[in-house]
Write a protein that holds these residues in place. Structure first.
Motif, short mmCIF file in Angstrom:
data_model
loop_
_atom_site.label_atom_id
_atom_site.label_comp_id
_atom_site.label_asym_id
_atom_site.label_seq_id
_atom_site.Cartn_x
_atom_site.Cartn_y
_atom_site.Cartn_z
N VAL A 1 0.97 -1.24 -0.04
CA VAL A 1 -0.12 0.04 0.23
C VAL A 1 0.86 1.18 0.10
O VAL A 1 2.05 1.16 0.27
N ASP A 2 0.23 2.58 -0.36
CA ASP A 2 1.18 3.54 -0.22
C ASP A 2 0.80 4.36 1.13
O ASP A 2 -0.09 3.76 1.82
N SER A 3 1.16 5.32 1.10
CA SER A 3 1.05 6.04 2.61
C SER A 3 -0.55 6.52 2.70
O SER A 3 -0.59 6.91 3.92
N ASN A 4 -1.36 6.61 1.71
CA ASN A 4 -2.66 6.96 1.97
C ASN A 4 -3.53 5.81 2.13
O ASN A 4 -4.61 5.71 2.37
N GLY A 5 -2.82 4.58 2.03
CA GLY A 5 -3.72 3.25 2.26
C GLY A 5 -4.09 2.72 1.24
O GLY A 5 -5.09 1.67 0.89
N THR A 6 -3.79 3.21 -0.14
CA THR A 6 -4.07 2.85 -1.53
C THR A 6 -3.62 1.21 -1.44
O THR A 6 -2.32 1.15 -1.61
N LEU A 7 -4.50 0.43 -1.86
CA LEU A 7 -3.93 -0.95 -2.14
C LEU A 7 -3.14 -1.20 -3.57
O LEU A 7 -3.99 -0.91 -4.41
N LEU A 8 -2.01 -1.49 -3.66
CA LEU A 8 -1.32 -1.61 -4.97
C LEU A 8 -1.14 -2.81 -5.42
O LEU A 8 -1.00 -3.07 -6.49
N ALA A 9 -1.11 -3.61 -4.37
CA ALA A 9 -0.80 -5.27 -4.94
C ALA A 9 -0.97 -6.21 -3.74
O ALA A 9 -1.10 -5.56 -2.60
N ARG A 10 -1.44 -7.33 -4.15
CA ARG A 10 -1.92 -8.08 -3.01
C ARG A 10 -1.85 -9.75 -3.42
O ARG A 10 -1.82 -9.99 -4.66
N ASN A 11 -1.37 -10.54 -2.46
CA ASN A 11 -1.22 -12.00 -2.72
C ASN A 11 -1.98 -12.52 -1.29
O ASN A 11 -1.59 -12.30 -0.42
N PRO A 12 -3.10 -13.31 -1.69
CA PRO A 12 -3.80 -13.66 -3.08
C PRO A 12 -4.28 -12.65 -3.73
O PRO A 12 -4.78 -11.59 -3.06
N PRO A 13 -4.19 -12.74 -4.98
CA PRO A 13 -4.59 -11.61 -5.92
C PRO A 13 -6.08 -11.32 -5.54
O PRO A 13 -6.93 -12.21 -5.55
N LEU A 14 -6.53 -10.03 -5.75
CA LEU A 14 -7.85 -9.44 -5.57
C LEU A 14 -8.07 -8.45 -6.49
O LEU A 14 -7.86 -7.11 -5.83
N PRO A 15 -8.04 -8.62 -7.89
CA PRO A 15 -8.16 -7.48 -8.82
C PRO A 15 -8.94 -6.33 -8.46
O PRO A 15 -8.81 -5.10 -8.65
N GLU A 16 -10.50 -6.57 -8.01
CA GLU A 16 -11.43 -5.47 -7.74
C GLU A 16 -10.97 -4.70 -6.44
O GLU A 16 -11.87 -3.69 -6.43
N ALA A 17 -10.07 -5.32 -5.69
CA ALA A 17 -9.37 -4.30 -4.62
C ALA A 17 -8.37 -3.32 -4.93
O ALA A 17 -8.25 -2.67 -3.90
N ILE A 18 -7.78 -3.53 -6.05
CA ILE A 18 -6.74 -2.75 -6.17
C ILE A 18 -7.13 -1.29 -6.50
O ILE A 18 -7.92 -1.01 -7.29
N GLY A 19 -6.30 -0.55 -5.93
CA GLY A 19 -6.72 1.07 -5.99
C GLY A 19 -7.67 1.53 -4.91
O GLY A 19 -7.99 2.53 -4.75
N LEU A 20 -8.35 0.32 -4.02
CA LEU A 20 -9.03 1.09 -2.95
C LEU A 20 -8.32 1.42 -1.75
O LEU A 20 -7.12 0.96 -1.64
N ARG A 21 -8.73 2.32 -1.22
CA ARG A 21 -8.04 2.85 0.08
C ARG A 21 -8.58 1.84 1.34
O ARG A 21 -9.85 1.99 1.48
N THR A 22 -7.48 1.74 2.19
CA THR A 22 -7.87 1.02 3.28
C THR A 22 -7.36 1.76 4.51
O THR A 22 -6.60 2.76 4.39
N SER A 23 -7.65 1.44 5.82
CA SER A 23 -7.38 1.98 6.85
C SER A 23 -6.97 1.05 7.93
O SER A 23 -7.66 -0.06 8.11
#
Length: 480
Positions: free
Chosen positions: A196-218
């Protein structure tokens, strides 16, 4: 005592398993941090290399002449394009390398035909930039990306001493590279790796979850935000993406606003602990059940033994001591009185004309008379005394620590209460009255045993009968 022992053992097991759970979670937390730090260093090499490329390119261009757009000198355009194409190939994951001028207009590109396009990076809308070179990193969603794919834009701006943007260079990092890199790392079932970046934006994930890429988490409440993470941090939290509770370890890339997250599924981490806990709990419950059952059986056995002892020692009609039990106790009291020189007396009594009562009103009424006499006897004796039924309507009272005068007082009190009693009624309601005769004997040096003492009391009882009944007699036919 057994229940207390079971409670202590149960409490100790609960405490031990709670401490073991904490140890497992703490150990896995350290592992999560260590793994995130290793991934941090490995992935950070890409951004360090990309930043080196930016510094190298900016050292080879002239901010004013080379970055003019449109570029009047075709040789300058060709030189810049060649330079950018060579440099973009030196770092894996870079899809483009761009030069922009003070107006944020792309003056030269390596791959995509975006010359003349104005950049949408945040610093382009700022009134001023930092003097000298500054690093900027920004996530760009597919809708704003020239490649229509999620990318990370990594730029170095050059500002004048007054904070005016003079120009800069930018590399485009395709997140497909980051996704491929993170997907090559093996993860356990339920575990997760993320960038994730410092804003909490999801950039990559394993296991892959394409629909979540770009979503902001906290992060969860009471935990620092991603922008505040310095170095490493760990906590346990429920993922807002898939709802699984995980042990989280995260590390921030040095000099770059990226955070590597390692999450171990808490249920899987504790599965072995839970299995052991259930085994111990089942064993404890089984042991407790068997122990309580054994205790219940022991108590039942003890109660039955006591009931049998009571049956063996008690007269069933009156609830008093039977002849055998009375004699056993009396023999011990006789020996103690003889050994220590203490007084001891015995009363022997029976119901006057008891056969007449049975013949006139029947044996059930005669039994009630015997029971009434037993109650009257219990009401006059002391706690140290013992009354027993010798058989039929005949009773004996053992009076430890009692001399002849004391025995006479008790005998007369009992005789008077029997004479005054009027509680027994026959079947037709008639009040059945009765009297008793009592023989009294106190311990003397001539008595060799309790049986001898009892025989003397029996002799005095016979004298009371001969003397007219309803009286007590002590020794040589002397009426008390």
């Amino acid at each position: 005592m057994l229940l207390l022992l079971l409670l202590v053992v149960g409490g100790w097991l609960l405490l031990d398993f709670a401490q073991e759970r904490d140890r497992i979670v703490a150990e896995r937390s350290r592992l999560a941090i260590n793994k995130s730090q290793l991934m941090n260093r490995a992935f950070g090499d890409t951004f360090l290399a990309a930043d080196y490329v930016l510094r190298d390119v900016l050292g080879r261009v002239h901010m004013g002449k080379d970055l003019a757009f449109p570029q009047p000198d075709t040789e300058v355009s060709a030189r810049l394009e060649t330079l950018l194409k060579e440099k973009v190939l030196t770092v894996a994951g870079l899809t483009d390398l761009v030069l922009f001028n003070g107006d944020c207009i792309f003056a030269a590109t390596a791959n995509y035909p975006t010359r003349g396009t104005k950049s949408r990076q945040r610093f382009c809308s700022d009134d001023r930039v930092e003097p000298g070179q500054s690093l900027h990193v920004q996530y760009m969603p597919p809708v704003n990306s020239a490649s229509a794919r999620p990318v990370v834009l990594m730029s170095r701006t050059v500002g004048s001493p007054a904070g005016v943007l003079l120009g800069g260079a930018m590399v485009v990092v395709d997140l497909e590279y980051a996704q491929q890199w993170i997907s090559d790392i093996e993860v356990g079932q339920g575990d997760v790796l993320a960038l994730v970046d410092s804003n909490g934006t999801l950039l990559a994930r394993n296991p892959p979850l394409p629909e979540a890429i770009g979503l902001r988490t906290s992060p969860p409440p009471n935990e620092p935000s991603f922008s505040q993470v310095e170095g490493s941090a760990t906590f346990t939290a429920v993922s807002p993406i898939d709802g699984r509770e995980r042990i989280i370890g995260m590390s921030r890339l040095e000099r770059f606003p990226f955070i590597v997250i390692v999450g171990f599924d808490l249920a899987r981490v504790l599965s072995g602990w839970q299995h052991r806990a259930w085994q111990f709990a089942a064993g404890y419950v089984l042991l407790s059940g068997l122990s309580l059952l054994a205790l219940r059986v022991q108590r039942a056995t003890r109660r039955q033994r006591e009931e049998m002892r009571q049956l063996a020692n008690t007269d069933t009609l009156t609830g008093m001591a039977n002849r055998r039990h009375l004699v056993d106790i009396a023999d011990r009291e006789f020996g103690r009185a003889r050994r220590y020189g203490h007084p001891l007396s015995v009363l022997m009594l029976d119901i006057d004309k008891f056969k007449t009562i049975n013949d006139r009103w029947g044996h059930p009424t005669g039994d009630r008379v015997i029971q009434e006499l037993a109650q009257l006897t219990s009401s006059v004796i002391r706690g140290q005394d013992l009354c027993g039924r010798l058989g039929g309507d005949e009773f004996a009272l053992l009076l430890p620590e009692t001399d002849a005068s004391g025995a006479q007082l008790i005998a007369e009190r009992l005789r008077a209460r029997a004479e005054a009693s009027g509680t027994v009624r026959a079947g037709d309601g008639t009040v059945v009255r009765f009297t008793v005769s009592i023989g009294i004997a106190s311990l003397s040096p001539e008595d060799a045993s309790f049986d001898a003492l009892l025989q003397r009391a029996d002799k005095e009882l016979y004298q009371a009968k001969q003397g007219g009944r309803n009286r007590s007699v002590l020794a040589a036919n002397i009426a008390a």
